[in-house]
Design an enzyme around this catalytic site. Structure first.
Site, PDB file in Angstrom:
ATOM      1  CG  ASP A 102      -1.914   0.991   1.282  1.00 20.62           C
ATOM      2  OD1 ASP A 102      -2.857   1.127   0.203  1.00 20.62           O
ATOM      3  OD2 ASP A 102      -2.008   2.040   2.325  1.00 20.62           O
TER       4      ASP A 102
ATOM      5  CD  GLU B 102      -2.228   2.749  -3.414  1.00 21.83           C
ATOM      6  OE1 GLU B 102      -3.149   3.024  -3.806  1.00 21.83           O
ATOM      7  OE2 GLU B 102      -2.062   2.516  -2.341  1.00 21.83           O
TER       8      GLU B 102
HETATM    9  C1  GLC Z   1      -4.212   3.003  -0.412  1.00 24.49           C
HETATM   10  C2  GLC Z   1      -5.607   2.211  -0.284  1.00 24.49           C
HETATM   11  C3  GLC Z   1      -6.891   2.965   0.157  1.00 24.49           C
HETATM   12  C4  GLC Z   1      -6.550   3.445   1.501  1.00 24.49           C
HETATM   13  C5  GLC Z   1      -5.026   4.254   1.462  1.00 24.49           C
HETATM   14  C6  GLC Z   1      -4.374   4.460   2.598  1.00 24.49           C
HETATM   15  O1  GLC Z   1      -4.672   3.975  -1.496  1.00 24.49           O
HETATM   16  O2  GLC Z   1      -5.828   1.580  -1.556  1.00 24.49           O
HETATM   17  O3  GLC Z   1      -8.056   2.314  -0.087  1.00 24.49           O
HETATM   18  O4  GLC Z   1      -7.289   4.516   1.898  1.00 24.49           O
HETATM   19  O5  GLC Z   1      -4.145   3.579   0.697  1.00 24.49           O
HETATM   20  O6  GLC Z   1      -3.946   3.429   3.462  1.00 24.49           O
END
Ligand code: GLC
Length: 501
Positions: free
Chosen positions: A184, A240
């Site tokens: 994440d 991500e």
């Molecule tokens: C990422 C997740 C999202 C979350 C964020 C903070 O972007 O996909 O859903 O709110 O991280 O952890």
């Protein structure tokens, strides 16, 4: 060739997928029951959103205990049962891991305040959900940093102890049999600890110059990645990256860093525009020719492709699936896409669960909006639109109980037709063996994206008129009318032609 290069992943939004005990929340018992459904669909990999004990301020992305299962999803034993069944069903499981921040009620926050980022006074940094990224703690008489909600406290990655804790967590889950991780917001891990104010762009939006993509972050990720690879050589590491700069996103996809990274310029465009999609396919080839891009048009953080991109037109949704499952890259289907799920619509604020939507609602009220228009803002801003209870093609309900999230979903009745299309496409993909082939050709002609991979020519006609293509082989997938010399591809349809040798 690595195992995941041929895989098709399926994102399971844990809370909304399948509820095995009728409490309104998806869970591991439900997910296990639905493995045959997923096998029938034809996916070979699952990405599970966070299922750890959590405050649920951000639906699990605020973790209170990294080495356990939140009771709403079941127990460790349920997790293990599910993992055994997933293996039996030929499914690799990767899990979401949130290393940027913990929930504020994680035991570390009290026991190890030094694990977090502190400052005597806030600077101008903004949190992702709005407002200052610093909140005062009376206990420490200082401000802690949170790049998301104030309950999601950012860890201090300059501390070796944080790295040690993270390694234990990763090792724990690898030993439980997971095939990899979806990291994440992994480029947020480090910040400039001299805390200069961030600049703004012409529109008044903050440029995250000093709180993302900082010089040391790749070294941190490299250490995490090499640790995972030492534990499990064929581990799959997905990142991500919060950025819309493809060069930046691509810089994290390297042998010593992550296997693949999500490119939101492709997946989360606001409106369907064939040139945008095509240009991004080309750019991904230019920027990371030797590595695989990811391909997706949906996730739990954006509107559903059926509503956002396809304007509720099933042919368009199918064509996007066609592209996603045949272009070069690793596809990630978001749960519900395969039945054409539409955006959830919320008629009252109490039906929403997403902090982003609720925050937008309250800010609109503060700015003097009426309740009705604040609700419209919330419907536009909330990520809950894509988080509604799963609608299964066989009509079986997500839950026997009252779902954790409310709202309306007007997905049409022909879920089965959509499901069959995905299934046929995945079957074709599995049999035809083009998954790892490079593009021999990638062009946009009129509104048709065409590419050749291996012995196949793929034609995705995004135009509103027929597209004719010279006959050069036989139809291998999809439907097209034929004249003596041409295949005629109808509007919003995709075909595959097996080229003559
Ligand atoms: C990422 C997740 C999202 C979350 C964020 C903070 O972007 O996909 O859903 O709110 O991280 O952890």
């Amino acid at each position: 060739m690595r195992w995941f290069e041929k895989s098709v992943f399926y994102e399971v939004y844990m809370k909304s997928f399948c509820d095995g005990n009728a409490d309104g929340f998806g869970d591991f018992i439900g997910l296990k029951e639905r493995l045959p459904y997923l096998r029938e669909l034809g996916v070979t990999g699952l990405w599970l959103t966070p299922f750890y004990p959590s405050m649920q301020v951000d639906n699990g992305y605020d973790v209170s205990d990294y080495m356990n299962v939140d009771p709403i999803y079941g127990t460790m034993a349920d997790f293990r049962d599910f993992m055994t069944a997933a293996k039996q069903n030929g499914m690799a499981v990767i899990i979401d891991i949130v290393l940027n921040h913990t929930a504020i009620n994680h035991s570390w926050f009290k026991a190890h305040p030094e694990y977090y980022v502190w400052k005597e006074a806030p600077n101008n940094w903004e949190s992702f959900f709005g407002g200052s990224a610093f909140t005062y703690s009376a206990e420490q008489n200082a401000y802690y940093y949170h790049s998301f909600a104030k309950e999601q406290v950012d860890l201090n990655w300059t501390k070796p102890a944080v790295m040690q804790e993270a390694k234990q967590i990763l090792q724990f889950w690898l030993e439980e049999g997971v095939a990899g991780f979806r990291f994440d917001v992994i480029n947020n891990l480090t910040v400039d600890t001299t805390f200069p104010d961030n600049p703004f762009d012409e529109l008044g939006e903050m440029i995250h110059k000093f709180d993302r993509n900082q010089p040391g972050v790749q070294a941190v990720i490299a250490e995490l990645a090499s640790f995972c690879r030492a534990c499990k050589p064929d581990v799959f590491l997905v990142g991500e990256i919060s950025s819309d700069d493809l060069n930046e996103i691509a810089s994290y996809s390297r042998n010593d860093l992550l296997d693949v990274t999500f490119n939101f310029n492709f997946g989360s465009i606001e409106k369907l525009a064939v040139t945008k999609i095509f240009d991004e396919l080309v750019r991904m080839e230019e920027v990371i020719p030797e590595r695989l891009p990811t391909l997706f048009f949906g996730s739990h953080d954006m509107g559903r492709l059926m509503s956002r991109l396809a304007n509720e037109n099933r042919s368009v949704a199918k064509l996007l699936a066609f592209l996603m499952l045949t272009a070069r890259g690793i596809p990630f289907i978001y749960n519900g896409e395969e039945v054409g799920m539409r955006n959830q619509v919320f008629g009252a604020i109490h039906e929403l669960r997403d902090i982003q939507g609720m925050q937008a609602y309250h800010l609109a009220l503060q700015d003097g909006a009426s309740e009705q228009s604040a609700l419209e803002v919330a419907n536009q801003k909330t990520r809950d639109v894509g988080r509604g209870p799963m609608l299964f093609a066989d009509g079986k309900s997500f839950s026997e109980g009252k779902p954790w999230i409310l709202g309306r979903n007007e997905t049409d009745l022909d879920k089965l037709e959509m499901f069959r299309y995905y299934k046929r496409l995945l079957e074709f993909r599995g049999q035809a063996g083009f998954q790892t082939e490079a593009y021999k050709k990638l062009v946009l002609e009129e509104d048709a994206i065409q590419y050749v991979r291996g012995r196949y020519l793929f034609v995705a006609n995004f135009g509103e008129t027929d597209f004719s293509i010279k006959k050069s082989g036989k139809l291998a997938f999809g439907e097209a009318m034929q004249s003596e010399n041409y295949f005629i591809v109808s509007p919003f349809s995709g075909v595959v032609i097996e080229l003559e040798a």
